[in-house]
Scaffold this motif. Structure first.
Motif, PDB file in Angstrom:
ATOM      1  N   ILE A   1     -23.542 -30.854  27.959  1.00  0.00           N
ATOM      2  CA  ILE A   1     -23.104 -31.167  26.597  1.00  0.00           C
ATOM      3  C   ILE A   1     -22.902 -32.668  26.439  1.00  0.00           C
ATOM      4  CG2 ILE A   1     -21.324 -30.819  24.851  1.00  0.00           C
ATOM      5  CD1 ILE A   1     -22.997 -28.348  25.421  1.00  0.00           C
ATOM      6  N   MET A   2     -23.519 -33.206  25.417  1.00  0.00           N
ATOM      7  CA  MET A   2     -23.340 -34.594  25.014  1.00  0.00           C
ATOM      8  C   MET A   2     -22.549 -34.579  23.705  1.00  0.00           C
ATOM      9  SD  MET A   2     -26.392 -37.242  23.931  1.00  0.00           S
ATOM     10  CE  MET A   2     -27.211 -37.072  25.519  1.00  0.00           C
TER      11      MET A   2
ATOM     12  N   GLU B   1     -11.076 -34.013  28.570  1.00  0.00           N
ATOM     13  CA  GLU B   1     -10.641 -32.738  29.137  1.00  0.00           C
ATOM     14  C   GLU B   1     -11.828 -31.816  29.412  1.00  0.00           C
ATOM     15  OE1 GLU B   1      -7.974 -31.106  26.329  1.00  0.00           O
ATOM     16  OE2 GLU B   1      -6.451 -32.669  26.579  1.00  0.00           O
ATOM     17  N   GLN B   2     -12.803 -31.817  28.515  1.00  0.00           N
ATOM     18  CA  GLN B   2     -13.951 -30.924  28.642  1.00  0.00           C
ATOM     19  C   GLN B   2     -15.021 -31.475  29.585  1.00  0.00           C
ATOM     20  OE1 GLN B   2     -14.163 -27.832  27.277  1.00  0.00           O
ATOM     21  NE2 GLN B   2     -12.044 -28.188  26.654  1.00  0.00           N
ATOM     22  N   ARG B   3     -14.842 -32.694  30.044  1.00  0.00           N
ATOM     23  CA  ARG B   3     -15.767 -33.320  30.983  1.00  0.00           C
ATOM     24  C   ARG B   3     -17.212 -33.291  30.464  1.00  0.00           C
ATOM     25  NH1 ARG B   3     -13.641 -31.260  36.947  1.00  0.00           N
ATOM     26  NH2 ARG B   3     -11.419 -31.366  36.473  1.00  0.00           N
ATOM     27  N   VAL B   4     -17.390 -33.745  29.244  1.00  0.00           N
ATOM     28  CA  VAL B   4     -18.729 -33.789  28.678  1.00  0.00           C
ATOM     29  C   VAL B   4     -19.596 -34.770  29.462  1.00  0.00           C
ATOM     30  CG1 VAL B   4     -17.936 -33.167  26.360  1.00  0.00           C
ATOM     31  CG2 VAL B   4     -18.062 -35.578  27.013  1.00  0.00           C
ATOM     32  N   ARG B   5     -20.913 -34.622  29.324  1.00  0.00           N
ATOM     33  CA  ARG B   5     -21.850 -35.497  30.032  1.00  0.00           C
ATOM     34  C   ARG B   5     -21.615 -36.960  29.655  1.00  0.00           C
ATOM     35  NH1 ARG B   5     -27.358 -35.350  31.924  1.00  0.00           N
ATOM     36  NH2 ARG B   5     -26.852 -33.211  32.498  1.00  0.00           N
TER      37      ARG B   5
ATOM     38  N   ALA C   1     -13.774 -42.753  33.507  1.00  0.00           N
ATOM     39  CA  ALA C   1     -15.157 -43.022  33.921  1.00  0.00           C
ATOM     40  C   ALA C   1     -16.152 -42.120  33.198  1.00  0.00           C
ATOM     41  CB  ALA C   1     -15.302 -42.870  35.437  1.00  0.00           C
ATOM     42  N   ILE C   2     -15.902 -41.874  31.908  1.00  0.00           N
ATOM     43  CA  ILE C   2     -16.832 -41.083  31.097  1.00  0.00           C
ATOM     44  C   ILE C   2     -17.817 -42.039  30.427  1.00  0.00           C
ATOM     45  CG2 ILE C   2     -17.046 -39.562  29.098  1.00  0.00           C
ATOM     46  CD1 ILE C   2     -14.274 -38.519  29.723  1.00  0.00           C
ATOM     47  N   PRO C   3     -19.115 -41.870  30.667  1.00  0.00           N
ATOM     48  CA  PRO C   3     -20.099 -42.766  30.051  1.00  0.00           C
ATOM     49  C   PRO C   3     -20.107 -42.620  28.528  1.00  0.00           C
ATOM     50  CG  PRO C   3     -21.071 -41.506  31.859  1.00  0.00           C
ATOM     51  CD  PRO C   3     -19.754 -40.879  31.550  1.00  0.00           C
ATOM     52  N   PHE C   4     -20.307 -43.714  27.831  1.00  0.00           N
ATOM     53  CA  PHE C   4     -20.441 -43.649  26.382  1.00  0.00           C
ATOM     54  C   PHE C   4     -21.371 -44.749  25.901  1.00  0.00           C
ATOM     55  CE2 PHE C   4     -16.849 -46.456  27.109  1.00  0.00           C
ATOM     56  CZ  PHE C   4     -17.026 -47.487  26.196  1.00  0.00           C
TER      57      PHE C   4
ATOM     58  N   GLN D   1     -20.865 -25.396  34.783  1.00  0.00           N
ATOM     59  CA  GLN D   1     -21.078 -26.827  34.752  1.00  0.00           C
ATOM     60  C   GLN D   1     -20.101 -27.562  35.673  1.00  0.00           C
ATOM     61  OE1 GLN D   1     -20.879 -27.934  30.633  1.00  0.00           O
ATOM     62  NE2 GLN D   1     -22.714 -26.784  30.087  1.00  0.00           N
ATOM     63  N   LEU D   2     -18.860 -27.082  35.706  1.00  0.00           N
ATOM     64  CA  LEU D   2     -17.891 -27.717  36.589  1.00  0.00           C
ATOM     65  C   LEU D   2     -18.299 -27.549  38.052  1.00  0.00           C
ATOM     66  CD1 LEU D   2     -14.516 -26.757  34.879  1.00  0.00           C
ATOM     67  CD2 LEU D   2     -15.534 -29.024  35.049  1.00  0.00           C
ATOM     68  N   ARG D   3     -18.825 -26.362  38.406  1.00  0.00           N
ATOM     69  CA  ARG D   3     -19.289 -26.159  39.780  1.00  0.00           C
ATOM     70  C   ARG D   3     -20.468 -27.067  40.097  1.00  0.00           C
ATOM     71  NH1 ARG D   3     -18.389 -20.732  38.366  1.00  0.00           N
ATOM     72  NH2 ARG D   3     -20.612 -20.426  37.968  1.00  0.00           N
ATOM     73  N   ALA D   4     -21.337 -27.239  39.110  1.00  0.00           N
ATOM     74  CA  ALA D   4     -22.514 -28.078  39.327  1.00  0.00           C
ATOM     75  C   ALA D   4     -22.175 -29.560  39.286  1.00  0.00           C
ATOM     76  CB  ALA D   4     -23.572 -27.768  38.260  1.00  0.00           C
ATOM     77  N   GLY D   5     -21.010 -29.888  38.709  1.00  0.00           N
ATOM     78  CA  GLY D   5     -20.601 -31.287  38.624  1.00  0.00           C
ATOM     79  C   GLY D   5     -21.292 -32.058  37.530  1.00  0.00           C
TER      80      GLY D   5
END
Length: 336
Positions: free
Chosen positions: A61-62, A113-117, A138-141, A53-57
């Motif tokens: 996971i929500m 930290e986990q860079r969830v969607r 800048a994590i959407p919520f 997922q990190l490679r794909a950017g």
């Protein structure tokens, strides 16, 4: 842990070939595919989804963080969110803040930290300070069952002022002129809004605000309801009806009345809020203000998907306010 390099070494192929077997098997010969797959099975290799997922950017996971997963209302919210996420090929990580701002802050840092969607959030911190972490990263919520002061992000909530008014109007129409409000933690917006609606209903009936006797609790669970019921029974002048900020509190009050030999609804009428499944199954079926919990969770997830998938250019944050509904059962019906 067994890594992709271990699989490549044991199978005598390159790391790229192992990656193709996992992700693009049609690009690999059948013989090589079988050989690599047998090594994967023997070594017990599991690919790192987080690394992919990190490679794909983009994470699949929500996150969902609610006040209390022990409350069936939030279970229904989660069910709606999970259904919408699954339809979009995502999964939901469900977490419980326990109504604690400090636990909420720890979870929000973990999500960053986990860079969830993105995150579906029912805040425990009424000040909104914790969600500044999301804005900085800048994590959407999307706020669920809540609209925070000053927040511009998407939210899905219920008109709790209207819900509180529905509950108390019903009690007034049944002949009651004094109502106890078992309110839960006063820092929660939902608790304050339901109280405001109750006061509006009293004002419409030309009754003073003192006709509402508030019994605050530290939590929104059955044990807190039982404690509030005991305090209610100790009042020198008891109101003739009780409105509770949620159904778990109402069920606790009902238990306290039953244990003390106080009849419901003959001696005391009770109205709850949420209309969880247990409300209708109580020993005295509970009148409750229904919230469309499953719909709320699904709509919140859809708003988050709309913002994060980029399928809708120029996404604009929206506040969706759903309407509550009064469901009348025996606990509040006037004696015949």
């Amino acid at each position: 842990m067994v890594g992709i390099k271990d699989v490549a070494r044991h199978a005598g192929v390159s790391v790229g070939t192992v990656s193709n077997v996992i992700n693009r098997p049609d690009m690999v010969s059948e013989e090589t595919r079988h050989r690599v797959q047998s090594v994967i099975d023997r070594l017990g290799y599991v690919r790192s989804e987080s690394a992919r997922q990190l490679r794909a950017g983009q994470s699949r996971i929500m996150a969902l963080l609610v006040l209390d997963m022990g409350n069936p209302f939030f279970v229904d919210v989660a069910r709606g969110a999970e259904r919408a996420a699954r339809d979009a090929g995502l999964r939901v990580m469900m977490c419980n803040s326990g109504q604690s701002p400090s636990e909420e802050a720890e979870y929000l840092s973990l999500f960053a930290e986990q860079r969830v969607r993105g995150v579906l959030l029912t805040p425990a911190d009424a000040t909104g300070r914790n969600i500044e972490v999301f804005r900085r990263h800048a994590i959407p919520f999307v706020l669920v069952d809540r609209v925070a002061e000053g927040a511009t992000e998407c939210s899905v909530s219920v008109d709790d002022v209207q819900g509180g008014a529905l509950a108390v109007r019903h009690l007034l129409d049944s002949g009651h002129r004094s109502v106890a409000y078992v309110s839960g933690p006063p820092g929660l917006n939902q608790v304050r809004d339901r109280r405001e609606g109750a006061l509006q209903a009293l004002a419409e009936a030309d009754l003073p605000a003192s006709a509402l006797r508030e019994l605050p609790t530290e939590r929104l669970d059955v044990a807190a309801g039982r404690d509030a019921g005991a305090r209610f029974l100790g009042l020198a002048e008891r109101p003739t009806a009780v409105f509770c900020a949620n159904d778990l509190l109402a069920l606790g009050v009902l238990q306290a009345m039953y244990a003390a030999g106080v009849r419901v609804p003959e001696d005391i009428a009770i109205v709850g809020y949420d209309d969880i499944e247990f409300a209708a199954a109580a020993v005295v079926p509970l009148t409750s203000v229904r919230q469309p919990a499953v719909t709320m969770g699904a709509m919140a997830a859809e708003l988050l998907l709309e913002e994060t998938e980029g399928a809708t250019p120029g996404h604009e944050h929206r506040r969706v306010v759903l309407q509550p509904e009064l469901v009348v059962r025996r606990s509040s019906l006037p004696p015949r």
